[in-house]
Design a protein around this motif. Structure first.
Motif, PDB file in Angstrom:
ATOM      1  N   ALA A  67     -13.688   7.243 -16.349  1.00  9.33           N
ATOM      2  CA  ALA A  67     -12.496   7.624 -17.113  1.00  9.33           C
ATOM      3  C   ALA A  67     -11.814   6.375 -17.632  1.00  9.33           C
ATOM      4  CB  ALA A  67     -11.521   8.412 -16.241  1.00  9.33           C
ATOM      5  N   THR A  68     -10.894   6.582 -18.556  1.00 12.48           N
ATOM      6  CA  THR A  68     -10.046   5.489 -18.994  1.00 12.48           C
ATOM      7  C   THR A  68      -9.020   5.206 -17.895  1.00 12.48           C
ATOM      8  OG1 THR A  68      -8.646   7.113 -20.115  1.00 12.48           O
ATOM      9  CG2 THR A  68     -10.298   6.000 -21.450  1.00 12.48           C
ATOM     10  N   ASP A  69      -8.312   4.099 -18.018  1.00 11.12           N
ATOM     11  CA  ASP A  69      -7.303   3.732 -17.025  1.00 11.12           C
ATOM     12  C   ASP A  69      -6.224   4.803 -16.921  1.00 11.12           C
ATOM     13  OD1 ASP A  69      -8.479   1.207 -16.450  1.00 11.12           O
ATOM     14  OD2 ASP A  69      -7.617   0.398 -18.301  1.00 11.12           O
ATOM     15  N   ALA A  70      -5.767   5.048 -15.682  1.00 10.13           N
ATOM     16  CA  ALA A  70      -4.681   5.981 -15.364  1.00 10.13           C
ATOM     17  C   ALA A  70      -5.072   7.448 -15.505  1.00 10.13           C
ATOM     18  CB  ALA A  70      -3.445   5.707 -16.230  1.00 10.13           C
ATOM     19  N   ALA A  71      -6.363   7.736 -15.548  1.00  9.50           N
ATOM     20  CA  ALA A  71      -6.800   9.128 -15.708  1.00  9.50           C
ATOM     21  C   ALA A  71      -6.747   9.916 -14.402  1.00  9.50           C
ATOM     22  CB  ALA A  71      -8.210   9.180 -16.286  1.00  9.50           C
ATOM     23  N   GLY A  72      -6.597   9.228 -13.263  1.00  6.93           N
ATOM     24  CA  GLY A  72      -6.460   9.945 -11.999  1.00  6.93           C
ATOM     25  C   GLY A  72      -7.688   9.961 -11.121  1.00  6.93           C
ATOM     26  N   LYS A  73      -8.580   8.992 -11.289  1.00  7.99           N
ATOM     27  CA  LYS A  73      -9.794   8.962 -10.465  1.00  7.99           C
ATOM     28  C   LYS A  73      -9.467   8.823  -8.982  1.00  7.99           C
ATOM     29  CE  LYS A  73     -11.660   5.413 -12.441  1.00  7.99           C
ATOM     30  NZ  LYS A  73     -10.494   5.111 -13.325  1.00  7.99           N
ATOM     31  N   ASP A  74      -8.623   7.834  -8.659  1.00  4.01           N
ATOM     32  CA  ASP A  74      -8.282   7.588  -7.260  1.00  4.01           C
ATOM     33  C   ASP A  74      -7.631   8.814  -6.628  1.00  4.01           C
ATOM     34  OD1 ASP A  74      -9.240   5.032  -7.557  1.00  4.01           O
ATOM     35  OD2 ASP A  74      -7.288   4.096  -7.777  1.00  4.01           O
ATOM     36  N   GLY A  75      -6.693   9.419  -7.340  1.00  5.01           N
ATOM     37  CA  GLY A  75      -5.991  10.585  -6.812  1.00  5.01           C
ATOM     38  C   GLY A  75      -6.919  11.760  -6.600  1.00  5.01           C
ATOM     39  N   ALA A  76      -7.826  11.979  -7.546  1.00  6.32           N
ATOM     40  CA  ALA A  76      -8.769  13.090  -7.413  1.00  6.32           C
ATOM     41  C   ALA A  76      -9.659  12.896  -6.188  1.00  6.32           C
ATOM     42  CB  ALA A  76      -9.621  13.210  -8.672  1.00  6.32           C
ATOM     43  N   ILE A  77     -10.153  11.681  -6.006  1.00  4.00           N
ATOM     44  CA  ILE A  77     -11.013  11.398  -4.857  1.00  4.00           C
ATOM     45  C   ILE A  77     -10.235  11.573  -3.558  1.00  4.00           C
ATOM     46  CG2 ILE A  77     -12.310   9.581  -3.672  1.00  4.00           C
ATOM     47  CD1 ILE A  77     -12.950   8.441  -6.502  1.00  4.00           C
ATOM     48  N   ARG A  78      -9.021  11.031  -3.520  1.00  6.42           N
ATOM     49  CA  ARG A  78      -8.224  11.079  -2.296  1.00  6.42           C
ATOM     50  C   ARG A  78      -7.860  12.503  -1.902  1.00  6.42           C
ATOM     51  NH1 ARG A  78      -4.752   8.071  -4.026  1.00  6.42           N
ATOM     52  NH2 ARG A  78      -3.026   9.470  -4.538  1.00  6.42           N
ATOM     53  N   HIS A  79      -7.443  13.324  -2.862  1.00  6.40           N
ATOM     54  CA  HIS A  79      -7.002  14.678  -2.553  1.00  6.40           C
ATOM     55  C   HIS A  79      -8.175  15.632  -2.310  1.00  6.40           C
ATOM     56  CE1 HIS A  79      -3.194  13.148  -4.171  1.00  6.40           C
ATOM     57  NE2 HIS A  79      -2.623  14.136  -3.530  1.00  6.40           N
ATOM     58  N   VAL A  80      -9.173  15.573  -3.168  1.00  6.87           N
ATOM     59  CA  VAL A  80     -10.291  16.522  -3.065  1.00  6.87           C
ATOM     60  C   VAL A  80     -11.120  16.276  -1.815  1.00  6.87           C
ATOM     61  CG1 VAL A  80     -12.447  17.264  -4.148  1.00  6.87           C
ATOM     62  CG2 VAL A  80     -10.391  16.925  -5.552  1.00  6.87           C
ATOM     63  N   MET A  81     -11.297  15.003  -1.455  1.00  3.59           N
ATOM     64  CA  MET A  81     -12.169  14.675  -0.330  1.00  3.59           C
ATOM     65  C   MET A  81     -11.387  14.457   0.961  1.00  3.59           C
ATOM     66  SD  MET A  81     -14.847  14.902  -2.108  1.00  3.59           S
ATOM     67  CE  MET A  81     -16.095  14.497  -0.895  1.00  3.59           C
ATOM     68  N   SER A  82     -10.139  14.880   1.011  1.00  2.00           N
ATOM     69  CA  SER A  82      -9.280  14.590   2.159  1.00  2.00           C
ATOM     70  C   SER A  82      -9.762  15.238   3.453  1.00  2.00           C
ATOM     71  CB  SER A  82      -7.846  15.039   1.869  1.00  2.00           C
ATOM     72  OG  SER A  82      -7.789  16.440   1.609  1.00  2.00           O
ATOM     73  N   GLY A  83     -10.528  16.319   3.375  1.00  2.71           N
ATOM     74  CA  GLY A  83     -10.972  16.999   4.589  1.00  2.71           C
ATOM     75  C   GLY A  83     -12.388  16.656   5.005  1.00  2.71           C
ATOM     76  N   VAL A  84     -13.061  15.836   4.223  1.00  4.72           N
ATOM     77  CA  VAL A  84     -14.461  15.519   4.490  1.00  4.72           C
ATOM     78  C   VAL A  84     -14.555  14.432   5.563  1.00  4.72           C
ATOM     79  CG1 VAL A  84     -16.550  14.509   3.501  1.00  4.72           C
ATOM     80  CG2 VAL A  84     -15.249  16.203   2.214  1.00  4.72           C
ATOM     81  N   ASN A  85     -15.490  14.595   6.473  1.00  2.73           N
ATOM     82  CA  ASN A  85     -15.702  13.622   7.544  1.00  2.73           C
ATOM     83  C   ASN A  85     -16.155  12.295   6.946  1.00  2.73           C
ATOM     84  OD1 ASN A  85     -16.730  12.087   9.728  1.00  2.73           O
ATOM     85  ND2 ASN A  85     -17.152  13.951  10.884  1.00  2.73           N
ATOM     86  N   SER A  86     -15.425  11.238   7.229  1.00  2.00           N
ATOM     87  CA  SER A  86     -15.722   9.932   6.640  1.00  2.00           C
ATOM     88  C   SER A  86     -17.075   9.383   7.084  1.00  2.00           C
ATOM     89  CB  SER A  86     -14.618   8.930   7.001  1.00  2.00           C
ATOM     90  OG  SER A  86     -14.498   8.793   8.408  1.00  2.00           O
ATOM     91  N   GLN A  87     -17.621   9.897   8.207  1.00  2.00           N
ATOM     92  CA  GLN A  87     -18.939   9.440   8.647  1.00  2.00           C
ATOM     93  C   GLN A  87     -20.039   9.887   7.689  1.00  2.00           C
ATOM     94  OE1 GLN A  87     -19.034  11.000  12.727  1.00  2.00           O
ATOM     95  NE2 GLN A  87     -18.966   8.892  13.463  1.00  2.00           N
ATOM     96  N   GLY A  88     -19.764  10.949   6.938  1.00  2.00           N
ATOM     97  CA  GLY A  88     -20.785  11.463   6.027  1.00  2.00           C
ATOM     98  C   GLY A  88     -20.476  11.223   4.571  1.00  2.00           C
ATOM     99  N   CYS A  89     -19.415  10.437   4.292  1.00  2.00           N
ATOM    100  CA  CYS A  89     -19.004  10.223   2.906  1.00  2.00           C
ATOM    101  C   CYS A  89     -18.460   8.815   2.747  1.00  2.00           C
ATOM    102  CB  CYS A  89     -17.948  11.251   2.517  1.00  2.00           C
ATOM    103  SG  CYS A  89     -17.334  11.095   0.815  1.00  2.00           S
ATOM    104  N   ARG A  90     -18.920   8.114   1.708  1.00  2.00           N
ATOM    105  CA  ARG A  90     -18.434   6.774   1.416  1.00  2.00           C
ATOM    106  C   ARG A  90     -18.014   6.692  -0.040  1.00  2.00           C
ATOM    107  NH1 ARG A  90     -20.293   2.561   4.586  1.00  2.00           N
ATOM    108  NH2 ARG A  90     -18.898   1.285   3.308  1.00  2.00           N
ATOM    109  N   VAL A  91     -16.928   5.945  -0.284  1.00  2.00           N
ATOM    110  CA  VAL A  91     -16.440   5.726  -1.640  1.00  2.00           C
ATOM    111  C   VAL A  91     -16.667   4.264  -2.008  1.00  2.00           C
ATOM    112  CG1 VAL A  91     -14.451   5.824  -3.198  1.00  2.00           C
ATOM    113  CG2 VAL A  91     -14.671   7.503  -1.349  1.00  2.00           C
TER     114      VAL A  91
END
Length: 289
Positions: A67-91
């Motif tokens: 995306a272009t700058d300020a499109a919300g990539k970080d926020g989308a990743i943080r909110h959508v993946m908030s319940g996923v076990n970090s052992q099985g997911c890396r950013v």
């Protein structure tokens, strides 16, 4: 309103005109409370499916955000993946390549971070920067030691599109599902978000002088994205063009895309053999005896 990911999915061979893509659609929520409720529901389902994905150990998922700058990539990743076990997911976030990375082909540095079976890898920006930022700023090619690049730029992009398509096809054949999200933001909404970052002391850290400099190349980026998405959206590795002017709506769309991706996989918990079942019963007897 139900979310249908296919409405945002680019079909292979589709012509691209970024101006015709909406940056805003009717929201799937009627209030902030309903948004939170829907997102919580999606997050809970994703957590459950991620556990099954991990246990099944048959596939890997590579989720790419561009995306272009300020499109919300970080926020989308943080909110959508908030319940996923970090052992099985890396950013993984990819900035300008290092000197060591420039000594390799343009796919090398991201290839090191591909997910294993049963895992999810999220690329916040990716190898696609090499046909986006580098295309807008072709002088970067000089540092990549591409022979005669300024004189054969079109050839460079065609070859890189082909390399990307072949690479993603290879991943798909070998069990990695590639899902690519383009958060489509309007120029006016980007301006508002930049101003918010400047005016809010808690968001000052998000604003970079480089963001404003890159904004001057808006039309060049638009052209680069149009050609890139048209050349690299494939049935096995599709691009999803997600309207991003409404952050909350975009997060719900992204989470539904990921839910549909999980549900399309052949996943099941490992079956216990008869021999192992007998062993477990012995262990049970020891614990209860």
């Amino acid at each position: 309103m139900n979310i249908h990911p296919k409405d945002f999915r680019m079909r292979e061979g589709d012509d691209v005109n970024r101006k015709k893509w909406p940056t805003m659609v009717d929201p799937v929520y009627k209030s902030k409370d309903q948004y939170k409720s829907l997102l919580e529901e999606h997050v809970a389902k994703l957590a459950e499916l991620q556990r099954l994905h991990y246990a099944s150990n048959r596939h890997a998922i590579l989720l790419i955000f561009q995306a272009t700058d300020a499109a919300g990539k970080d926020g989308a990743i943080r909110h959508v993946m908030s319940g996923v076990n970090s052992q099985g997911c890396r950013v993984y976030s990819f900035k300008a390549p290092t000197e060591a990375e420039l000594e390799h082909d343009f796919l090398w540095r991201t290839t090191r971070d591909l997910p294993e079976r049963g895992r999810i890898a999220i690329f916040n920006r990716s190898y696609y920067e090499e046909v986006l930022v580098v295309r807008v700023h072709p002088d970067i090619l000089e540092s990549e030691a591409i022979l005669d690049a300024p004189h054969h730029a079109k050839k460079v992009w065609r070859e890189r599109y082909r390399s990307i398509n072949d690479f993603e096809k290879h991943l798909g054949v070998n069990g990695t599902r590639v899902v690519k999200i383009f958060l489509h933001l309007s120029r006016e909404e980007q301006r508002k978000r930049f101003l918010e970052r400047i005016d809010d002391p808690q968001k000052n850290w998000k604003f970079s002088d480089a963001d404003l400099k890159e904004r001057k190349f808006w039309k060049d980026y638009a052209k680069a994205y149009e050609e890139c998405l048209e050349a690299t959206s494939a049935d096995a590795a599709p691009w999803y063009v997600v309207p991003a002017d409404d952050k909350e709506n975009a997060r719900l769309i992204v989470s539904q895309i990921l839910l549909d991706t999980f549900e399309s996989l052949d996943m099941s918990y490992p079956k216990t053999s008869a021999k192992r079942e007998r062993e477990l019963q012995v262990f049970r007897s020891e614990l209860t005896g």
